[in-house]
Write a protein that holds these residues in place. Structure first.
Motif, PDB file in Angstrom:
ATOM      1  N   LEU A   1       0.828  -1.208   0.000  1.00 47.35           N
ATOM      2  CA  LEU A   1       0.000   0.000   0.000  1.00 47.35           C
ATOM      3  C   LEU A   1       0.859   1.254   0.000  1.00 47.35           C
ATOM      4  CD1 LEU A   1      -2.858   1.215   0.139  1.00 47.35           C
ATOM      5  CD2 LEU A   1      -2.690   1.104   2.637  1.00 47.35           C
ATOM      6  N   LEU A   2       1.961   1.251   0.738  1.00 43.57           N
ATOM      7  CA  LEU A   2       2.868   2.404   0.730  1.00 43.57           C
ATOM      8  C   LEU A   2       3.441   2.640  -0.662  1.00 43.57           C
ATOM      9  CD1 LEU A   2       4.811   1.899   4.094  1.00 43.57           C
ATOM     10  CD2 LEU A   2       3.200   3.744   3.556  1.00 43.57           C
ATOM     11  N   ALA A   3       3.718   1.550  -1.396  1.00 45.34           N
ATOM     12  CA  ALA A   3       4.187   1.696  -2.776  1.00 45.34           C
ATOM     13  C   ALA A   3       3.092   2.298  -3.652  1.00 45.34           C
ATOM     14  CB  ALA A   3       4.632   0.343  -3.320  1.00 45.34           C
ATOM     15  N   MET A   4       1.847   1.868  -3.428  1.00 41.82           N
ATOM     16  CA  MET A   4       0.722   2.430  -4.176  1.00 41.82           C
ATOM     17  C   MET A   4       0.567   3.923  -3.876  1.00 41.82           C
ATOM     18  SD  MET A   4      -0.192  -0.241  -5.771  1.00 41.82           S
ATOM     19  CE  MET A   4      -0.335  -2.026  -5.674  1.00 41.82           C
ATOM     20  N   MET A   5       0.788   4.298  -2.621  1.00 41.17           N
ATOM     21  CA  MET A   5       0.688   5.709  -2.238  1.00 41.17           C
ATOM     22  C   MET A   5       1.790   6.530  -2.896  1.00 41.17           C
ATOM     23  SD  MET A   5      -0.288   5.253   1.814  1.00 41.17           S
ATOM     24  CE  MET A   5      -0.503   7.014   2.155  1.00 41.17           C
ATOM     25  N   SER A   6       2.975   5.960  -3.049  1.00 40.40           N
ATOM     26  CA  SER A   6       4.056   6.683  -3.739  1.00 40.40           C
ATOM     27  C   SER A   6       3.711   6.860  -5.219  1.00 40.40           C
ATOM     28  CB  SER A   6       5.377   5.929  -3.587  1.00 40.40           C
ATOM     29  OG  SER A   6       5.354   4.694  -4.270  1.00 40.40           O
ATOM     30  N   TYR A   7       3.068   5.850  -5.802  1.00 39.90           N
ATOM     31  CA  TYR A   7       2.612   5.975  -7.196  1.00 39.90           C
ATOM     32  C   TYR A   7       1.555   7.074  -7.306  1.00 39.90           C
ATOM     33  CZ  TYR A   7       0.286   4.806 -11.593  1.00 39.90           C
ATOM     34  OH  TYR A   7      -0.271   4.860 -12.848  1.00 39.90           O
ATOM     35  N   ASP A   8       0.669   7.146  -6.331  1.00 41.66           N
ATOM     36  CA  ASP A   8      -0.344   8.205  -6.311  1.00 41.66           C
ATOM     37  C   ASP A   8       0.307   9.586  -6.270  1.00 41.66           C
ATOM     38  OD1 ASP A   8      -3.115   9.384  -5.648  1.00 41.66           O
ATOM     39  OD2 ASP A   8      -1.933   9.952  -3.888  1.00 41.66           O
ATOM     40  N   ARG A   9       1.331   9.746  -5.437  1.00 42.61           N
ATOM     41  CA  ARG A   9       2.030  11.033  -5.353  1.00 42.61           C
ATOM     42  C   ARG A   9       2.774  11.332  -6.661  1.00 42.61           C
ATOM     43  NH1 ARG A   9      -0.167  14.341  -3.316  1.00 42.61           N
ATOM     44  NH2 ARG A   9      -1.811  12.892  -3.905  1.00 42.61           N
ATOM     45  N   TYR A  10       3.307  10.281  -7.301  1.00 39.38           N
ATOM     46  CA  TYR A  10       3.990  10.457  -8.592  1.00 39.38           C
ATOM     47  C   TYR A  10       3.025  11.012  -9.638  1.00 39.38           C
ATOM     48  CZ  TYR A  10       5.369   8.802 -13.237  1.00 39.38           C
ATOM     49  OH  TYR A  10       5.619   8.706 -14.583  1.00 39.38           O
ATOM     50  N   ILE A  11       1.822  10.451  -9.714  1.00 39.07           N
ATOM     51  CA  ILE A  11       0.834  10.934 -10.681  1.00 39.07           C
ATOM     52  C   ILE A  11       0.407  12.360 -10.337  1.00 39.07           C
ATOM     53  CG2 ILE A  11      -1.473  10.562 -11.641  1.00 39.07           C
ATOM     54  CD1 ILE A  11       0.569   8.517 -12.564  1.00 39.07           C
ATOM     55  N   ALA A  12       0.205  12.635  -9.037  1.00 40.44           N
ATOM     56  CA  ALA A  12      -0.258  13.960  -8.610  1.00 40.44           C
ATOM     57  C   ALA A  12       0.757  15.046  -8.942  1.00 40.44           C
ATOM     58  CB  ALA A  12      -0.556  13.947  -7.115  1.00 40.44           C
ATOM     59  N   ILE A  13       2.044  14.755  -8.782  1.00 47.38           N
ATOM     60  CA  ILE A  13       3.082  15.755  -9.005  1.00 47.38           C
ATOM     61  C   ILE A  13       3.474  15.849 -10.480  1.00 47.38           C
ATOM     62  CG2 ILE A  13       5.455  16.420  -8.454  1.00 47.38           C
ATOM     63  CD1 ILE A  13       3.547  16.802  -6.142  1.00 47.38           C
ATOM     64  N   CYS A  14       3.617  14.699 -11.130  1.00 45.52           N
ATOM     65  CA  CYS A  14       4.138  14.684 -12.503  1.00 45.52           C
ATOM     66  C   CYS A  14       3.052  14.859 -13.562  1.00 45.52           C
ATOM     67  CB  CYS A  14       4.899  13.380 -12.744  1.00 45.52           C
ATOM     68  SG  CYS A  14       6.321  13.150 -11.651  1.00 45.52           S
ATOM     69  N   TYR A  15       1.818  14.446 -13.249  1.00 43.30           N
ATOM     70  CA  TYR A  15       0.720  14.567 -14.221  1.00 43.30           C
ATOM     71  C   TYR A  15      -0.521  15.164 -13.548  1.00 43.30           C
ATOM     72  CZ  TYR A  15       3.698  11.309 -16.782  1.00 43.30           C
ATOM     73  OH  TYR A  15       4.761  10.700 -17.418  1.00 43.30           O
ATOM     74  N   PRO A  16      -0.418  16.367 -13.034  1.00 40.53           N
ATOM     75  CA  PRO A  16      -1.526  16.941 -12.252  1.00 40.53           C
ATOM     76  C   PRO A  16      -2.819  17.102 -13.051  1.00 40.53           C
ATOM     77  CG  PRO A  16       0.127  18.611 -12.782  1.00 40.53           C
ATOM     78  CD  PRO A  16       0.717  17.303 -13.153  1.00 40.53           C
ATOM     79  N   LEU A  17      -2.712  17.424 -14.349  1.00 33.41           N
ATOM     80  CA  LEU A  17      -3.913  17.641 -15.149  1.00 33.41           C
ATOM     81  C   LEU A  17      -4.650  16.329 -15.447  1.00 33.41           C
ATOM     82  CD1 LEU A  17      -2.628  20.350 -17.676  1.00 33.41           C
ATOM     83  CD2 LEU A  17      -3.861  20.669 -15.517  1.00 33.41           C
ATOM     84  N   ARG A  18      -3.944  15.228 -15.409  1.00 31.54           N
ATOM     85  CA  ARG A  18      -4.558  13.927 -15.690  1.00 31.54           C
ATOM     86  C   ARG A  18      -4.794  13.115 -14.420  1.00 31.54           C
ATOM     87  NH1 ARG A  18      -0.678  11.064 -19.736  1.00 31.54           N
ATOM     88  NH2 ARG A  18      -2.311   9.468 -19.541  1.00 31.54           N
ATOM     89  N   TYR A  19      -4.531  13.734 -13.270  1.00 31.91           N
ATOM     90  CA  TYR A  19      -4.568  12.991 -11.998  1.00 31.91           C
ATOM     91  C   TYR A  19      -5.928  12.347 -11.751  1.00 31.91           C
ATOM     92  CZ  TYR A  19      -4.406  12.127  -6.962  1.00 31.91           C
ATOM     93  OH  TYR A  19      -4.469  11.542  -5.719  1.00 31.91           O
ATOM     94  N   ASN A  20      -6.998  13.117 -11.847  1.00 34.26           N
ATOM     95  CA  ASN A  20      -8.332  12.592 -11.548  1.00 34.26           C
ATOM     96  C   ASN A  20      -8.750  11.502 -12.536  1.00 34.26           C
ATOM     97  OD1 ASN A  20      -8.719  14.251  -9.310  1.00 34.26           O
ATOM     98  ND2 ASN A  20      -9.510  15.934 -10.570  1.00 34.26           N
ATOM     99  N   THR A  21      -8.260  11.603 -13.761  1.00 29.65           N
ATOM    100  CA  THR A  21      -8.591  10.581 -14.764  1.00 29.65           C
ATOM    101  C   THR A  21      -7.842   9.279 -14.494  1.00 29.65           C
ATOM    102  OG1 THR A  21      -8.974  12.297 -16.420  1.00 29.65           O
ATOM    103  CG2 THR A  21      -8.632  10.046 -17.214  1.00 29.65           C
ATOM    104  N   ILE A  22      -6.533   9.407 -14.227  1.00 32.24           N
ATOM    105  CA  ILE A  22      -5.714   8.208 -13.993  1.00 32.24           C
ATOM    106  C   ILE A  22      -6.087   7.548 -12.661  1.00 32.24           C
ATOM    107  CG2 ILE A  22      -3.368   7.355 -13.631  1.00 32.24           C
ATOM    108  CD1 ILE A  22      -2.385   9.587 -15.463  1.00 32.24           C
ATOM    109  N   MET A  23      -6.166   8.347 -11.591  1.00 31.92           N
ATOM    110  CA  MET A  23      -6.449   7.804 -10.258  1.00 31.92           C
ATOM    111  C   MET A  23      -7.958   7.856 -10.000  1.00 31.92           C
ATOM    112  SD  MET A  23      -3.495   6.855  -9.348  1.00 31.92           S
ATOM    113  CE  MET A  23      -3.875   6.369  -7.671  1.00 31.92           C
TER     114      MET A  23
END
Length: 317
Positions: A116-138
């Protein structure tokens, strides 16, 4: 290697050594861990309640945090109450099947937590690196599947080693040099060749802990690279603050677990292992609510509003 010991009587219970001390010291330790247990339960329950009841915390990051708090509660309840019981009882025992069950659920919840901690790091990666697509991806569906996969990885990875331990013969001695039924000290009480089980344990722990750590490191590599390209200092600080809490928990969790478990042989340094295990079973679950809320303005705001709402409703009555 453990070999058979003839017609010895099978073990029906184990003695947990824990932390041998005079009774007065153990009474103080009981009080200390009672406070830790209450703080862990209250802190994580508050986090879960706030996330489930306030729309402002309806985002993937808080959905993962809610599940993390739930796992922290389960890990603590698996180990700490029995440890506290042994502080005040002269007979510090646990039944054979109780020991196997405690070991299974501890590693089930622990493995699920690291994934789960790895999943949370992936979530932060999407939020920081792809903010405009965050809601679509996650999306909600993706988040649910990530959490379910963390639980399933824990269930299936721990199932085979546990069944193998259950099939071993335990005919004495029955003293476990730990405060709970950890894998290594339990295995070394078996009256059989344990090399295969130790190898399976090692093979299971290696990809789970190091694999999820690798995913976390890769995510943070791209996160830091993206943050450093943000032109304003305020923007960089804000981006770093969204990851600081998660990074702190990851550092504590992975550091202690790699020290304890990712080694081919674990027969030595048991006293150091016991101290390190306390971090993952008692200290970290208690600190996580503080770590994740100390610099989180949104959670602090929701908490203050909830307190005001509660006080207002009590005054109205």
């Amino acid at each position: 290697m453990k070999l058979g010991k003839g017609n010895s009587t099978p073990v029906t219970e184990f003695i947990l050594v824990g932390f041998p001390n005079p009774w007065e010291i153990e009474a103080l330790l009981f009080l200390l861990f009672f406070i830790i247990l209450v703080a862990t339960m209250v802190g994580n329950t508050i986090i879960i309640t706030l996330i489930l009841t306030d729309y402002r915390l309806n985002s993937p990051m808080y959905f993962f945090l809610c599940n993390l708090s739930f796992i922290e509660i389960l890990i603590t309840l698996t180990v700490v109450p029995k440890m506290m019981e042994n502080f005040i009882l002269e007979k510090k025992t646990i039944s054979f099947y109780g020991c196997i069950a405690q070991s299974y659920f501890y590693f089930l919840f622990g493995t699920s937590e690291y994934v789960l901690l790895a999943m949370m790091s992936y979530d932060r990666y999407i939020a920081i690196c792809y903010p405009l697509r965050y809601n679509t991806i996650m999306s909600r569906k993706v988040c649910v599947w990530l959490v379910v996969s963390s639980w399933m990885s824990g269930f299936f990875s721990i199932l085979v080693p546990t069944v193998m331990k259950l099939g071993l013969s335990y005919c004495g001695p029955n003293v476990i040099n730990h405060f709970f039924c950890d894998s290594a000290p339990l295995l070394h009480l078996a009256c059989a060749d344990i090399r295969l089980v130790e190898l399976i344990d090692f093979i299971v722990s290696l990809p789970i802990i190091l694999g999820s750590l690798f995913l976390t490191l890769i995510s943070y590599f791209y996160i830091i690279s993206t943050i450093l390209r943000i032109p304003s200092a305020t923007g960089r600080q804000k981006a770093f603050s969204t990851c600081a809490s998660h990074f702190t928990v990851v550092t504590i969790g992975y550091g202690t677990s790699i020290f304890i478990y990712v080694r081919p042989s674990q027969a030595s340094s048991m006293n150091l292992n016991k101290i390190a295990s306390l971090v993952t079973t008692a200290v970290t679950p208690m600190l996580n609510p503080i770590i994740f809320t100390f610099r989180n303005q949104k959670v602090q705001e929701v908490f203050r509003d909830s307190i005001k709402k509660y006080i207002g409703s009590r005054q109205a009555v």
